[in-house]
Design an enzyme around this catalytic site. Structure first.
Site, PDB file in Angstrom:
ATOM      1  N   GLY A 189       2.195   2.474  10.654  1.00 42.75           N
ATOM      2  CA  GLY A 189       3.139   3.567  10.455  1.00 42.75           C
ATOM      3  C   GLY A 189       3.830   4.020  11.731  1.00 42.75           C
ATOM      4  N   HIS A 236      -9.688   1.168   4.820  1.00 45.86           N
ATOM      5  CA  HIS A 236      -8.379   1.404   5.435  1.00 45.86           C
ATOM      6  C   HIS A 236      -8.544   2.400   6.586  1.00 45.86           C
ATOM      7  CE1 HIS A 236      -4.305   2.645   6.190  1.00 45.86           C
ATOM      8  NE2 HIS A 236      -3.938   1.517   5.644  1.00 45.86           N
ATOM      9  N   LYS A 272       0.120   4.247  -0.372  1.00 51.68           N
ATOM     10  CA  LYS A 272      -0.534   5.439   0.194  1.00 51.68           C
ATOM     11  C   LYS A 272      -0.285   6.656  -0.705  1.00 51.68           C
ATOM     12  CE  LYS A 272      -0.229   3.248   4.657  1.00 51.68           C
ATOM     13  NZ  LYS A 272      -0.176   3.362   6.101  1.00 51.68           N
ATOM     14  N   GLU A 332      -5.589  -4.730  10.601  1.00 44.28           N
ATOM     15  CA  GLU A 332      -4.567  -3.696  10.790  1.00 44.28           C
ATOM     16  C   GLU A 332      -4.870  -2.906  12.058  1.00 44.28           C
ATOM     17  OE1 GLU A 332      -2.606  -2.668   6.857  1.00 44.28           O
ATOM     18  OE2 GLU A 332      -4.436  -1.504   6.878  1.00 44.28           O
ATOM     19  N   SER A 357       3.145  -1.962  10.438  1.00 39.42           N
ATOM     20  CA  SER A 357       4.598  -2.028  10.625  1.00 39.42           C
ATOM     21  C   SER A 357       5.163  -3.420  10.370  1.00 39.42           C
ATOM     22  CB  SER A 357       4.991  -1.527  12.020  1.00 39.42           C
ATOM     23  OG  SER A 357       4.577  -0.178  12.188  1.00 39.42           O
ATOM     24  N   GLU A 392      -6.874   4.813   7.582  1.00 36.41           N
ATOM     25  CA  GLU A 392      -6.662   6.236   7.283  1.00 36.41           C
ATOM     26  C   GLU A 392      -7.917   6.851   6.652  1.00 36.41           C
ATOM     27  OE1 GLU A 392      -2.954   5.530   5.296  1.00 36.41           O
ATOM     28  OE2 GLU A 392      -2.165   4.961   7.258  1.00 36.41           O
ATOM     29  N   ASN A 395       0.864  -1.186   0.000  1.00 38.78           N
ATOM     30  CA  ASN A 395       0.000   0.000   0.000  1.00 38.78           C
ATOM     31  C   ASN A 395       0.901   1.237   0.000  1.00 38.78           C
ATOM     32  OD1 ASN A 395      -1.831   2.029   0.482  1.00 38.78           O
ATOM     33  ND2 ASN A 395      -2.378   1.341   2.546  1.00 38.78           N
TER      34      ASN A 395
HETATM   35  P1  PGA Z   1       2.627   0.398   7.689  1.00 38.11           P
HETATM   36  O1  PGA Z   1       1.193   0.561   6.989  1.00 38.11           O
HETATM   37  O2  PGA Z   1       3.213  -0.894   7.164  1.00 38.11           O
HETATM   38  O3  PGA Z   1       3.412   1.598   7.272  1.00 38.11           O
HETATM   39  O4  PGA Z   1       2.383   0.316   9.153  1.00 38.11           O
HETATM   40  C1  PGA Z   1       0.338  -0.536   6.817  1.00 38.11           C
HETATM   41  C2  PGA Z   1      -0.954  -0.089   6.170  1.00 38.11           C
HETATM   42  O5  PGA Z   1      -1.465   0.986   6.508  1.00 38.11           O
HETATM   43  O6  PGA Z   1      -1.508  -0.797   5.297  1.00 38.11           O
END
Ligand code: PGA
Length: 257
Positions: A178, A100, A13, A172, A218, A102, A11
């Site tokens: 992140g 997601h 983003k 997640e 992460s 976000e 992803n």
């Molecule tokens: P990250 O993001 O690996 O940077 O924690 C995962 C995601 O949001 O799909």
């Protein structure tokens, strides 16, 4: 992971530009080598670079699937700023993310809208990666399983058994995205097993056993193998580490076994 085919998604983003998207795609293709024959691999670039990334994948004859991070519910019309399933398909997209964190947290998408997007994606013949997961506050309040169950049930409302083979669930935990913090393999396994039992309740054992439930938050080369070794963790949705071809390649290698 049992006999389910592993799934690894990158992803991206709101990252890359036209040039670095192309370079990253080449790096990912290179780093993955022939492992994509044992793992379903998808990348989810920003909308403006879908065609660029798709062109590199085609040029390299890569089995990596082109994915999109979002869509809107109508095929066309007066929806300023939005992108339809039909447009994505026209660009060569197969899987689309829904729910997601976000989009839930930053853009304010609620379960009902997430469900409409899941259904639209599937009705349009595309694949769906439905993301669920608890916030830190919810985890601390002991609500992890309740939140996951609610988001899975709401997200999949009116999704038919026949559509389920085109659905992947991404667990997640919001506090792990992140942040560099990862759920322990045991905690992640526990959440995945509970999600699978919700799927069993909704669709029966056979479909629940066949559905990939992937972990996100992460995931990186250093922790991917032990997470994916858990019986109910079937791969990962990778943010930060998907922006480096070599790191993403190592995670795919961990999934390929
Ligand atoms: P990250 O993001 O690996 O940077 O924690 C995962 C995601 O949001 O799909």
């Amino acid at each position: 992971m049992t006999d389910r085919r592993p799934y690894i998604g990158g992803n991206w983003k709101m990252n890359t530009n036209r040039e670095t998207a192309a370079t990253l795609t080449r790096d990912v293709v290179e780093a993955i080598g022939d492992r994509a024959s044992r793992v379903d691999v998808a990348v989810f670039p920003p909308f403006p670079y879908l065609l660029t990334v798709g062109a590199v994948l085609r040029e390299r004859n890569s089995p990596i699937t082109l994915g999109a991070q979002d869509l809107w519910l109508n095929p066309d019309g007066a929806f300023t700023g939005e992108v339809s399933a039909e447009m994505l398909e026209d660009c060569g997209v197969r899987p689309v993310l829904a729910g997601h964190s976000e989009r839930r947290q930053v853009i304010g998408e609620a379960d009902e809208l997430v469900n409409l997007k899941v259904r639209r994606t599937l009705e349009a013949g595309l694949d769906c990666v439905l993301c669920v997961g608890e916030t830190l506050e919810q985890r601390d309040a002991g609500e992890t399983d309740k939140v996951n169950e609610r988001q899975v049930r709401a997200g999949l409302a009116e999704v038919t058994p026949a559509q389920m083979p085109r659905v992947v669930i991404a667990y997640e935990p919001v506090w792990a995205i992140g942040t560099g913090k990862t759920a322990t393999p045991d905690d992640a396994q526990d959440a995945h097993a509970k999600i699978r039992s919700v799927l069993t309740d909704l669709y029966g054992q056979h479909l629940a056993d066949a559905t990939r439930i992937i972990y996100g938050g992460s995931m990186k080369p250093g922790n991917a193998a032990e997470l994916i070794a858990q019986p109910d963790i079937d791969g990962g949705l990778i943010g930060g580490a998907s922006l480096k071809g070599a790191d993403f390649g190592q995670i795919v290698a961990a999934a390929a076994g």
